[in-house]
Design a protein around this motif. Structure first.
Motif, PDB file in Angstrom:
ATOM      1  N   PRO A 132      -0.993   5.731   4.941  1.00 51.54           N
ATOM      2  CA  PRO A 132       0.001   4.790   4.397  1.00 51.54           C
ATOM      3  C   PRO A 132      -0.451   3.346   4.583  1.00 51.54           C
ATOM      4  O   PRO A 132      -1.417   3.066   5.293  1.00 51.54           O
ATOM      5  CB  PRO A 132       1.260   5.080   5.210  1.00 51.54           C
ATOM      6  CG  PRO A 132       0.762   5.668   6.481  1.00 51.54           C
ATOM      7  CD  PRO A 132      -0.543   6.362   6.166  1.00 51.54           C
ATOM      8  N   ASP A 133       0.275   2.455   3.963  1.00 50.27           N
ATOM      9  CA  ASP A 133       0.030   1.020   4.130  1.00 50.27           C
ATOM     10  C   ASP A 133       0.113   0.694   5.624  1.00 50.27           C
ATOM     11  O   ASP A 133       1.065   1.096   6.293  1.00 50.27           O
ATOM     12  CB  ASP A 133       1.100   0.257   3.350  1.00 50.27           C
ATOM     13  CG  ASP A 133       0.884  -1.241   3.339  1.00 50.27           C
ATOM     14  OD1 ASP A 133       0.382  -1.794   4.342  1.00 50.27           O
ATOM     15  OD2 ASP A 133       1.241  -1.867   2.337  1.00 50.27           O
ATOM     16  N   PRO A 134      -0.867  -0.012   6.174  1.00 50.10           N
ATOM     17  CA  PRO A 134      -0.857  -0.318   7.610  1.00 50.10           C
ATOM     18  C   PRO A 134       0.413  -1.032   8.068  1.00 50.10           C
ATOM     19  O   PRO A 134       0.855  -0.849   9.201  1.00 50.10           O
ATOM     20  CB  PRO A 134      -2.080  -1.214   7.804  1.00 50.10           C
ATOM     21  CG  PRO A 134      -2.966  -0.929   6.659  1.00 50.10           C
ATOM     22  CD  PRO A 134      -2.078  -0.516   5.522  1.00 50.10           C
ATOM     23  N   ARG A 135       1.029  -1.811   7.196  1.00 46.71           N
ATOM     24  CA  ARG A 135       2.264  -2.511   7.586  1.00 46.71           C
ATOM     25  C   ARG A 135       3.361  -1.516   7.930  1.00 46.71           C
ATOM     26  O   ARG A 135       4.131  -1.724   8.873  1.00 46.71           O
ATOM     27  CB  ARG A 135       2.728  -3.442   6.467  1.00 46.71           C
ATOM     28  CG  ARG A 135       1.790  -4.611   6.225  1.00 46.71           C
ATOM     29  CD  ARG A 135       2.208  -5.379   5.019  1.00 46.71           C
ATOM     30  NE  ARG A 135       2.047  -4.504   3.844  1.00 46.71           N
ATOM     31  CZ  ARG A 135       2.376  -4.839   2.620  1.00 46.71           C
ATOM     32  NH1 ARG A 135       2.910  -6.011   2.371  1.00 46.71           N
ATOM     33  NH2 ARG A 135       2.182  -4.021   1.620  1.00 46.71           N
ATOM     34  N   PHE A 136       3.435  -0.411   7.190  1.00 44.45           N
ATOM     35  CA  PHE A 136       4.464   0.590   7.453  1.00 44.45           C
ATOM     36  C   PHE A 136       4.158   1.360   8.739  1.00 44.45           C
ATOM     37  O   PHE A 136       5.056   1.668   9.521  1.00 44.45           O
ATOM     38  CB  PHE A 136       4.612   1.551   6.271  1.00 44.45           C
ATOM     39  CG  PHE A 136       4.958   0.856   4.995  1.00 44.45           C
ATOM     40  CD1 PHE A 136       5.912  -0.152   4.960  1.00 44.45           C
ATOM     41  CD2 PHE A 136       4.330   1.196   3.818  1.00 44.45           C
ATOM     42  CE1 PHE A 136       6.243  -0.802   3.783  1.00 44.45           C
ATOM     43  CE2 PHE A 136       4.655   0.564   2.631  1.00 44.45           C
ATOM     44  CZ  PHE A 136       5.609  -0.437   2.617  1.00 44.45           C
TER      45      PHE A 136
END
Length: 134
Positions: A28-32
């Motif tokens: 997943p997106d690292p921010r999530f």
């Protein structure tokens, strides 16, 4: 001459461990992922506060609370800390798995456990305060 990397571990060791824990899916997106980690750490801080509260009740409330009530409140806080701490790990893993497989996020079972446990401890203290001899 090329550097000797024969002593290095397998190139995808993290990938295999990640696949084993999270059961595949796409990254997943690292921010999530980092937001999920921050939420996990917030649950851990909450469980540490409950743990400290349970220890404090047992250690410092002897003059105010009777032994049975003091022990009951301390044990409730300590058990709540244990459940929140363990539950937060499983919550973190399940959210990560859901994000990787693009499924809806699971409902948090630890939020109602924390709310009900906190309400139970608060109710016990309210009853104690109301019926305590002045």
């Amino acid at each position: 001459m090329l550097p000797d990397d024969s002593h290095a571990g397998p190139p995808d060791a993290r990938g295999r461990l990640t696949s084993r824990i999270f059961r595949g899916g796409t990254e997943p997106d690292p921010r999530f992922t980092l937001a999920n980690e921050r939420t996990f750490l917030a649950w851990i801080r909450t469980s540490l506060a409950l743990l400290a509260g349970g220890v404090a009740v047992e250690a410092f409330m002897a003059g105010l609370l009777g032994p049975e009530l003091r022990k009951t409140i301390a044990v409730l806080l300590l058990v709540l800390a244990l459940v929140i701490s363990g539950g937060s790990f499983f919550r973190w893993v399940n959210v990560e798995r859901a994000m990787r497989s693009k499924r809806p996020l699971p409902l948090p079972f630890i939020a109602p456990v924390l709310a009900m446990g906190g309400a139970l401890v608060a109710a016990i203290m309210v009853v104690f305060v109301i019926f305590r001899a002045a």
